[in-house]
Enzyme design. Sequence first.
Site, PDB file in Angstrom:
ATOM      1  N   ASN A   1       0.130  -0.357   4.286  1.00 51.36           N
ATOM      2  CA  ASN A   1      -1.136   0.285   4.150  1.00 51.36           C
ATOM      3  C   ASN A   1      -1.585  -0.164   2.749  1.00 51.36           C
ATOM      4  O   ASN A   1      -0.715   0.525   1.832  1.00 51.36           O
ATOM      5  CB  ASN A   1      -1.145   1.542   4.722  1.00 51.36           C
ATOM      6  CG  ASN A   1      -2.744   2.213   4.562  1.00 51.36           C
ATOM      7  OD1 ASN A   1      -3.477   1.804   3.835  1.00 51.36           O
ATOM      8  ND2 ASN A   1      -2.899   2.811   5.590  1.00 51.36           N
ATOM      9  N   HIS A   2      -2.554  -0.865   2.468  1.00 51.35           N
ATOM     10  CA  HIS A   2      -3.035  -1.165   0.940  1.00 51.35           C
ATOM     11  C   HIS A   2      -3.326  -0.042   0.121  1.00 51.35           C
ATOM     12  O   HIS A   2      -3.207   0.146  -1.137  1.00 51.35           O
ATOM     13  CB  HIS A   2      -3.994  -2.067   0.734  1.00 51.35           C
ATOM     14  CG  HIS A   2      -4.092  -3.137  -0.231  1.00 51.35           C
ATOM     15  ND1 HIS A   2      -3.339  -2.706  -1.487  1.00 51.35           N
ATOM     16  CD2 HIS A   2      -4.754  -4.111  -0.364  1.00 51.35           C
ATOM     17  CE1 HIS A   2      -3.632  -3.464  -2.545  1.00 51.35           C
ATOM     18  NE2 HIS A   2      -4.476  -4.612  -1.750  1.00 51.35           N
ATOM     19  N   ALA A   3      -3.783   1.116   0.914  1.00 48.58           N
ATOM     20  CA  ALA A   3      -3.913   2.321   0.086  1.00 48.58           C
ATOM     21  C   ALA A   3      -2.751   3.057  -0.721  1.00 48.58           C
ATOM     22  O   ALA A   3      -3.479   3.898  -1.652  1.00 48.58           O
ATOM     23  CB  ALA A   3      -4.600   3.448   1.199  1.00 48.58           C
TER      24      ALA A   3
END
Length: 215
Positions: A192-194
């Site tokens: 998850n790039h977050a």
Amino acid sequence: MNAQFHVIDKATWERSIYFDYYYSQIKCKYTLNANLDITHLRTEQKQRGLRFFPSMLYVIMRAVNQNKEFRMSFNEAGELGYWDEVVPSYTLFHPENKTFTDIWSEYHADFETFYRTVVEDIATYRDVTGVIKARPDQPANFCPISSLPWLSYTAFAQDTYTESRLLFPLIKFGKFFAADGRILIPVSVFVNHAVADGYHTCKLINDMQEIANYF
């Protein structure tokens, strides 16, 4: 061990704007694939009469637990934070009917304890079929890991069609193979790039390599 959850203060967190951007606006996830050199790991594993899967699982989990970005999640109150430790949740394949089940094991930084724990858990739950979760009471601090031992793949990607609050990485590894006198294994990390940029995921994979080198 009961892992502790640490709430992040988003007002002072250096990744706060990136988290909001990739979690709420762009909603970006990505997969990074790499070949790990496991020549030394494979040599040690064979010389010591160890099973390969628990040995490789240790390499991955040791690296995950060295990197906070891959131990992040939400608590029951919906607060963002990270666990001081995560445990492996992994799949067992049932060759008799070509299905699988998930189990989990406690994590131990000490290899001998980790290896013994995983081997015992596999023996306990390997014959449980007809359900997805063969071992009940999976803790909230889990990292999903699975293997594709039938193929030395060059890339792997996955997607889901519903919203998910899962921030843990999904890690897979394939069939190891010989190349130029070395033993390599494909590894994929779905992120998850977050919570993690390319830098963090590269560091995670490089940490796996270093742990394998000194196994």
